[in-house]
Design a protein around this motif. Structure first.
Motif, PDB file in Angstrom:
ATOM      1  N   ASN A 223       0.832  -1.281   0.065  1.00 17.18           N
ATOM      2  CA  ASN A 223       0.086  -0.108   0.062  1.00 17.18           C
ATOM      3  C   ASN A 223       1.003   1.182  -0.040  1.00 17.18           C
ATOM      4  O   ASN A 223       0.272   2.451   0.672  1.00 17.18           O
ATOM      5  N   HIS A 224       2.015   1.283  -0.719  1.00 16.22           N
ATOM      6  CA  HIS A 224       2.890   2.535  -0.885  1.00 16.22           C
ATOM      7  C   HIS A 224       2.324   3.281  -1.965  1.00 16.22           C
ATOM      8  O   HIS A 224       1.772   2.611  -2.876  1.00 16.22           O
ATOM      9  N   PRO A 225       2.100   4.457  -1.709  1.00 10.76           N
ATOM     10  CA  PRO A 225       1.614   5.247  -2.932  1.00 10.76           C
ATOM     11  C   PRO A 225       2.458   5.317  -4.243  1.00 10.76           C
ATOM     12  O   PRO A 225       1.973   5.519  -5.244  1.00 10.76           O
ATOM     13  N   MET A 226       3.721   5.030  -4.144  1.00 13.12           N
ATOM     14  CA  MET A 226       4.736   4.764  -5.265  1.00 13.12           C
ATOM     15  C   MET A 226       5.693   3.662  -4.872  1.00 13.12           C
ATOM     16  O   MET A 226       6.095   3.580  -3.845  1.00 13.12           O
ATOM     17  N   GLY A 227       6.012   3.005  -5.875  1.00 13.53           N
ATOM     18  CA  GLY A 227       7.193   1.959  -5.731  1.00 13.53           C
ATOM     19  C   GLY A 227       8.529   2.451  -5.286  1.00 13.53           C
ATOM     20  O   GLY A 227       8.851   3.649  -5.667  1.00 13.53           O
ATOM     21  N   PRO A 228       9.437   1.954  -4.817  1.00 14.32           N
ATOM     22  CA  PRO A 228      10.459   2.443  -4.233  1.00 14.32           C
ATOM     23  C   PRO A 228      11.497   3.026  -5.579  1.00 14.32           C
ATOM     24  O   PRO A 228      12.347   3.699  -5.190  1.00 14.32           O
ATOM     25  N   LEU A 229      11.521   2.229  -6.458  1.00  9.12           N
ATOM     26  CA  LEU A 229      12.224   2.923  -7.800  1.00  9.12           C
ATOM     27  C   LEU A 229      11.854   4.287  -8.403  1.00  9.12           C
ATOM     28  O   LEU A 229      12.727   4.766  -8.630  1.00  9.12           O
ATOM     29  N   THR A 230      10.543   4.228  -8.450  1.00 10.60           N
ATOM     30  CA  THR A 230       9.778   5.599  -8.759  1.00 10.60           C
ATOM     31  C   THR A 230      10.375   6.611  -7.745  1.00 10.60           C
ATOM     32  O   THR A 230      10.764   7.698  -7.922  1.00 10.60           O
ATOM     33  N   LEU A 231      10.302   6.351  -6.430  1.00 10.08           N
ATOM     34  CA  LEU A 231      10.703   7.282  -5.347  1.00 10.08           C
ATOM     35  C   LEU A 231      11.887   7.554  -5.522  1.00 10.08           C
ATOM     36  O   LEU A 231      12.213   8.741  -5.423  1.00 10.08           O
ATOM     37  N   ALA A 232      12.777   6.673  -5.701  1.00  7.50           N
ATOM     38  CA  ALA A 232      14.344   6.889  -5.938  1.00  7.50           C
ATOM     39  C   ALA A 232      14.368   7.818  -7.131  1.00  7.50           C
ATOM     40  O   ALA A 232      15.250   8.840  -6.848  1.00  7.50           O
ATOM     41  N   ASP A 233      13.732   7.709  -8.010  1.00  9.43           N
ATOM     42  CA  ASP A 233      13.965   8.948  -9.333  1.00  9.43           C
ATOM     43  C   ASP A 233      13.480  10.118  -8.788  1.00  9.43           C
ATOM     44  O   ASP A 233      14.040  11.174  -9.177  1.00  9.43           O
ATOM     45  N   PHE A 234      12.293  10.334  -8.012  1.00  8.95           N
ATOM     46  CA  PHE A 234      11.947  11.461  -7.533  1.00  8.95           C
ATOM     47  C   PHE A 234      12.834  12.128  -6.498  1.00  8.95           C
ATOM     48  O   PHE A 234      13.131  13.403  -6.774  1.00  8.95           O
TER      49      PHE A 234
END
Ligand code: NAI
Length: 283
Positions: A223-234
């Motif tokens: 239930n994370h709002p975005m995946g960890p790799l997308t988050l890393a990109d952000f």
């Protein structure tokens, strides 16, 4: 300790966001970066964000112009002489931050608070670059600043209570929620978050799944709002790498070793969304 004038060092993702919320709360804001074009780019991002708020009828056109009128562009750290608080949001590199704080200490007025938005670096060590460690504090905003409610506030060894209280009060005026944490590598937020992101990079590196699959598992499964790799990109892959290095060095435990794939992407200049390419591509 009364704060009215703010200086923000670094007009990148975080600095521009911090400057925006400060101006929206009524503070006069000096926005500083190395070159004028970077400051202008940061202000362009702020203008776009405010335009969106006008469209959504959260603020009026007049209010937008009022907010934009509270900015002063700066490429000279000497402008710190005008500020009641300086919030540094330059790159996550201890040597660079210490150099900035040493200079700020020379220019800022005696009463001024020197805060850093560092994600992971020791506040006490940054404070030691100045002759006023009692006025130095960590003020760790989350990305994207206009949206995220949390500010981690971190005292260095010498930080005065008065300084803590002034920063806590300012955080409330910015309509954010302060949480006090102690000065350990990565504080709470990145000590917990970044090893998860690093592990996600390892699962990609070891071929456990595709990047899309890794992100989908964490989104739908946890239930994370975005995946960890997308988050890393952000966040910025350079910032992620610097934080992992700080954790690795600070705790000395192999579990914090940055994934070689993360290093490779940073070396390639694939720094995430801000560079147009990280794990994913952005236009
Ligand atoms: P960024 O790469 O978007 O911006 C950094 C800016 O600092 C650049 O515009 C650069 O030109 C400027 N800069 C570098 N050296 C400077 C100097 N000596 N004087 C003035 N400006 C200088 O990086 P970002 O993401 O804004 O990160 C900035 C800080 O905020 C880092 O310490 C980072 O760890 C922290 N942070 C980052 C978060 C994120 O999600 N990206 C979240 C919370 C904190």
């Amino acid at each position: 300790m009364h704060i009215e004038k703010v200086m923000v060092i670094g007009a990148g993702q975080m600095g521009s966001g911090i400057a925006q919320v400060c101006a929206q709360a009524g503070y006069e804001v000096y926005l500083n970066d190395l070159q004028e074009d970077i400051v202008k780019k940061g202000l362009g991002v702020i203008r776009k964000n405010l335009d969106r708020q006008v469209q959504k009828e959260r603020i009026t056109e007049d209010e937008k112009e009022g907010i934009l009128g509270r900015f002063i562009q700066s490429t000279d750290l000497k402008d710190a002489e005008n500020a009641d608080i300086v919030i540094e949001a330059a790159v996550e590199n201890l040597k660079i931050k210490m150099r900035i704080f040493e200079e700020l200490d020379q220019y800022a007025s005696e009463h001024a608070i020197l805060a850093t938005n560092t994600s992971s670096l020791p506040i006490t060590e940054i404070a030691a670059a100045t002759k006023r460690p009692e006025k130095v504090i960590g003020m760790h905003f989350m990305n994207p600043v206009p949206v995220m409610k949390l500010v981690e506030i971190i005292r260095g060894l010498a930080t005065e209570d008065e300084v803590y209280q002034a920063v806590e009060e300012m955080t409330h005026r910015l309509k954010k929620v302060p949480v006090e944490v102690n000065d350990f590598p990565g504080f709470v937020s990145n000590r917990v978050l970044m090893p998860m992101i690093n592990e996600a990079v390892y699962t990609l590196y070891e071929g456990v799944a595709t990047k899309e699959a890794i992100d989908e598992v964490m989104k739908l499964g946890m239930n994370h709002p975005m995946g960890p790799l997308t988050l890393a990109d952000f966040i910025g892959l350079d910032t992620c790498l610097y934080i992992m290095e700080t954790l690795h060095e600070g705790f000395g435990d192999d579990k914090y070793r940055p994934c070689p794939l993360l290093r490779k992407y940073v070396k390639a200049g694939w720094l995430g969304k801000k560079a147009g390419r990280g794990f994913y591509e952005y236009r």
